[in-house]
Design an enzyme around this catalytic site. Structure first.
Site, PDB file in Angstrom:
ATOM      1  N   ARG A 161      11.392 -20.215  -7.302  1.00  0.00           N
ATOM      2  CA  ARG A 161      10.942 -20.352  -8.684  1.00  0.00           C
ATOM      3  C   ARG A 161       9.594 -21.060  -8.686  1.00  0.00           C
ATOM      4  NH1 ARG A 161      14.943 -25.070 -11.013  1.00  0.00           N
ATOM      5  NH2 ARG A 161      13.767 -24.787 -12.924  1.00  0.00           N
ATOM      6  N   ARG A 162       8.879 -21.007  -9.816  1.00  0.00           N
ATOM      7  CA  ARG A 162       7.699 -21.822 -10.055  1.00  0.00           C
ATOM      8  C   ARG A 162       6.625 -21.637  -8.986  1.00  0.00           C
ATOM      9  NH1 ARG A 162      11.059 -27.424 -10.937  1.00  0.00           N
ATOM     10  NH2 ARG A 162      11.252 -27.274 -13.165  1.00  0.00           N
ATOM     11  N   HIS A 207      18.344 -17.305 -15.024  1.00  0.00           N
ATOM     12  CA  HIS A 207      19.578 -17.767 -15.665  1.00  0.00           C
ATOM     13  C   HIS A 207      19.286 -18.511 -16.965  1.00  0.00           C
ATOM     14  CE1 HIS A 207      23.262 -19.976 -16.376  1.00  0.00           C
ATOM     15  NE2 HIS A 207      22.580 -21.108 -16.295  1.00  0.00           N
ATOM     16  N   PHE A 208      18.402 -19.515 -16.912  1.00  0.00           N
ATOM     17  CA  PHE A 208      18.329 -20.353 -18.113  1.00  0.00           C
ATOM     18  C   PHE A 208      17.504 -19.719 -19.232  1.00  0.00           C
ATOM     19  CE2 PHE A 208      15.180 -22.935 -15.494  1.00  0.00           C
ATOM     20  CZ  PHE A 208      14.066 -22.673 -16.251  1.00  0.00           C
ATOM     21  N   HIS A 209      16.803 -18.620 -18.931  1.00  0.00           N
ATOM     22  CA  HIS A 209      16.188 -17.905 -20.055  1.00  0.00           C
ATOM     23  C   HIS A 209      17.222 -17.091 -20.841  1.00  0.00           C
ATOM     24  CE1 HIS A 209      12.359 -19.144 -18.331  1.00  0.00           C
ATOM     25  NE2 HIS A 209      11.841 -18.873 -19.506  1.00  0.00           N
ATOM     26  N   HIS A 214      22.182 -32.117 -17.240  1.00  0.00           N
ATOM     27  CA  HIS A 214      23.190 -31.100 -17.530  1.00  0.00           C
ATOM     28  C   HIS A 214      23.737 -31.189 -18.959  1.00  0.00           C
ATOM     29  CE1 HIS A 214      25.270 -27.527 -16.606  1.00  0.00           C
ATOM     30  NE2 HIS A 214      26.301 -28.030 -17.240  1.00  0.00           N
ATOM     31  N   TYR A 263      24.046 -28.741 -23.091  1.00  0.00           N
ATOM     32  CA  TYR A 263      25.026 -28.659 -24.190  1.00  0.00           C
ATOM     33  C   TYR A 263      24.438 -29.189 -25.485  1.00  0.00           C
ATOM     34  CZ  TYR A 263      27.795 -27.378 -20.317  1.00  0.00           C
ATOM     35  OH  TYR A 263      28.219 -26.731 -19.189  1.00  0.00           O
TER      36      TYR A 263
END
Lengths: 541, 159
Positions: A429-430, A366-368, A215, A219
């Site tokens: 996913r994946r 989300h993370f794209h 996580h 950042y």
């Protein structure tokens, strides 16, 4: 070009190379998700390419670009030569060697374990050893950055740390707080087990150590983008930074709250009591706060720029922003996409709602919009700004550089929104082929995966544009006197006493360590004391 | 610190939003029991099918308590069993473990979602309100046949 600039350019070179390979992997995946019949298409190729894409984008492209940016800030914002240059080059080569080992293991098909490499899926030992070396190389970078700050402080007693350097130091501290988790996982679990020295591995323990790292990793990705948004974008846009002390508050909050939150990635894990998951949830929700402040300060800084350029009225300042500067356009597109990612992130982090989205395609959706946009697109924009200034060559193929951020923006919306929706409809996913033998529910995902494949094509075009601009700039850009690398001035001078308090990075680091101990010591201790059975593992790829 | 008025309003709004999120999460967890599956129970993955807890995977109905227990074993790349018949309106407790690598059990379009890891027993309870057929997928990458690891939950009228 100074030797430190050569080092920065070498880091950017590796970053752009990794990005280009990873982008070509992504094209194949997008088309595969839409279930198109392609030559060479196979399940093992798909999972190999997902692994390569994740590792090269998430770990290699980002880390090398961030190291380059760190060296640029340490020389330009501090206005002094880089210390320990020999060690810095050694760190670069350690990281390159590690990347080569890991990439070799992946591309030869011996490590299709994805970038999360959850055991007991077992990769070839060189995958783990290479990834560890990449982290070791980045630790050398951290040491050089800390040394640069210490030497500068000795020369400037009592002076406020330049904001860009303050933000990069927050990045360094977050990285040093994060990486022990994955280092322990690698050294005590994965490397001995993959070499056959120990027979089994505990998957829940490994996942807990991974997310201690995983996580704050996000950042580590986002803070350098924030540094660029706060200190470079307002300058490029012809304006000023809206508030210097609030920017420092934001970076301090990230130092404190980045790490004691990892269990929110493990809501669905057995073997971890719900109380600890709740504790990490509360920490996680507070970390939305510094991003709320950033949204205000960065947009306010843009408004200042637009008005200084003659923009009038409620929205007139938007028109007068320098949209033709590819760095400004990239950063603004990145911010808009990050807003989507921020709302999604609050859902991921919530104790109750996570069950609907966990491990569905919502997560890559989300993370794209976060690392794949806020970070990657900002870095691409920063490369248009940095590479000419470091090499003294003109930016070539400028029309392509102008179009590229918009292609990324459109492509990402087109890819990411349907990918979020298929996740809500239950698509995992994946997966190589999401048809599940013609199941009716799975058939409902098909038109959405088709749209996201179109998005993938647009993103790929954008990536090709970026790579071409970089290549032409470095090879055929006209040599001349490089423009200076400048950072934005604050609108009002920051109060010295307050900044001196915020600049106490050692104190914030100690508090952050106490928070990490509070969040992890008891869960890890009670886990280790429990009667557990290891898993021998397998390599079914 | 002198902070711009609009920014101060924004900061208070952000504080309130986050406080509301935390309160909602707290209330839903304590008052309504909405919590992620967090069962703590271990098992030897190399001998799980010899263990009485997982020796007979399948559905057990307790008509007196109107409760169903579904025992599922995950392995590359199948769910055992892969057709799960449960009564509508009864609480269904799923108990799962894996024999090899990490898998993920998800009943699409419901909140049934848990990791299934070797060495651990996952457990969660869900009530399917009316007869229907649900797709089960493996949502954690487990190898080259990951995308073939499907199953179905068939919800039938209660007996």
């Amino acid at each position: 070009m100074t030797r430190a600039d050569k080092l920065a350019i070498a880091n950017i070179g590796v970053a752009v190379g990794a990005f280009s390979v990873a982008a070509s992997m992504a094209l194949m995946q997008a088309l595969s998700r839409a279930n198109l019949d392609l030559p060479f298409r196979s399940a093992s190729m798909y999972y190999l390419s997902v692994t390569a894409h994740g590792v090269l984008m998430g770990l290699v492209f980002t880390t090398f670009f961030i190291m380059a940016l760190g060296y640029v800030v340490a020389t330009r914002a501090l206005q002094r030569p880089l210390p320990w240059l020999g060690a810095a080059w050694a760190g670069f080569w350690i990281a390159v060697a590690g990347t080569a080992l890991t990439a070799g293991a992946i591309l030869s098909g011996r490590a299709s374990v994805l970038y999360t490499f959850y055991p007991p899926l077992k990769a070839h030992p060189t995958f783990y050893i290479g990834a560890t070396l990449l982290v070791v190389g980045s630790w050398v970078w951290c040491a050089v950055m800390i040394r640069a700050l210490i030497e500068w402080r000795r020369e400037h007693p009592g002076a406020a740390i330049p904001l860009a350097m303050f933000g990069m130091m927050a990045t360094v501290i977050v990285w040093l707080l994060a990486t022990p988790g994955v280092a322990i996982e690698m050294l005590f679990q994965l490397i001995p087990w993959s070499l056959g020295w120990v027979p089994t591995v505990d998957p829940v323990l490994a996942r807990t150590l991974f997310w201690w790292f995983g996580h704050p990793l996000v950042y580590f990705w986002i803070l350098p983008a924030y540094v660029l948004w706060y200190t470079v974008v307002p300058q490029r846009a012809g304006g000023k930074l809206f508030s210097d002390p609030l920017a420092r508050v934001v970076f301090v909050m990230f130092i404190l709250l980045s790490t004691p939150v990892g269990l929110h990635h493990q809501f669905m894990d057995p073997g971890i009591p719900a109380g600890w998951k709740a504790f990490h949830t509360f920490n996680t929700l507070w970390i939305l706060y510094p991003s709320f402040i950033t949204a205000f300060t960065v947009i306010a800084s843009l408004e200042v720029a637009g008005r200084m350029r003659g923009g009038k009225g409620l929205f007139g300042w938007i028109k007068t922003l320098p949209w033709g500067d590819p760095m400004v356009a990239s950063a603004i597109c990145a911010m808009l996409l990050f807003a989507v990612g921020g709302f999604g992130g609050a859902i991921n982090a919530s104790f109750g709602m996570n069950a609907i989205v966990h491990n569905t395609s919502w997560i890559p959706g989300h993370f794209h919009t976060t690392v794949g946009s806020a970070t990657a697109l900002t870095f691409m924009g920063a490369a248009y700004w940095l590479v000419p200034r470091l090499t003294g060559r003109t930016l070539e193929l400028r029309p392509m550089a102008r179009v590229q951020p918009w292609l990324w923006f459109i492509g990402m919306l087109c890819f990411s929104i349907p990918t979020h929706i298929t996740g809500l409809l239950g698509m995992p996913r994946r997966v190589y082929d999401p048809s599940y033998g013609g199941d009716a529910v799975a058939a409902g995902w098909k038109w959405l995966t088709d749209v996201s494949a179109v998005g993938g094509l647009v993103l790929f075009a954008s990536a090709v544009f970026f790579a071409l601009v970089m290549l032409f700039t470095v090879l055929v850009g006209k040599k001349g006197e490089p423009e200076p690398i400048l950072f934005a001035e604050p609108l009002e001078p920051a109060p010295a006493a307050l900044v001196a308090k915020l600049d106490r990075l050692g104190l914030w680091t100690i508090i952050a360590i106490i928070l990490i101990i509070a969040a992890y010591a008891w869960p890890l201790y009670s886990h280790l004391m429990m009667a557990r059975f290891g898993a021998p593992g397998a390599s079914p790829f | 610190m002198k902070v711009d008025l609009y920014e101060r309003i924004w900061m208070w709004a952000a504080t309130v939003i986050i406080a509301v999120f935390i309160t909602m999460t707290g209330i839903s967890a304590v008052a309504f029991g909405i919590r992620p599956p967090s069962h703590v129970e271990t098992i030897d993955p190399t001998a799980a099918m010899a263990d009485p807890r997982f020796a007979q995977p399948g559905v057990k109905l307790d008509s007196a308590a109107k409760h169903a227990t579904v025992t599922i074993v995950a392995m590359t790349f199948v769910w055992l069993p892969d057709t799960i018949r449960v009564p509508a309106g009864w609480p269904v407790t799923f108990r799962l473990t894996s024999l090899d690598v990490t898998h993920g059990f998800e009943v699409a379009r419901t909140n049934v979602n848990t990791m299934v890891e070797p060495g651990y027993v996952s457990q969660l309870t869900y009530t399917f309100s009316k007869p229907d057929t649900f797709l089960v997928v493996c949502h954690e990458y487990c190898g080259v046949g990951h995308h073939t690891m499907g199953a179905h939950v068939i919800v039938e009228p209660a007996p």
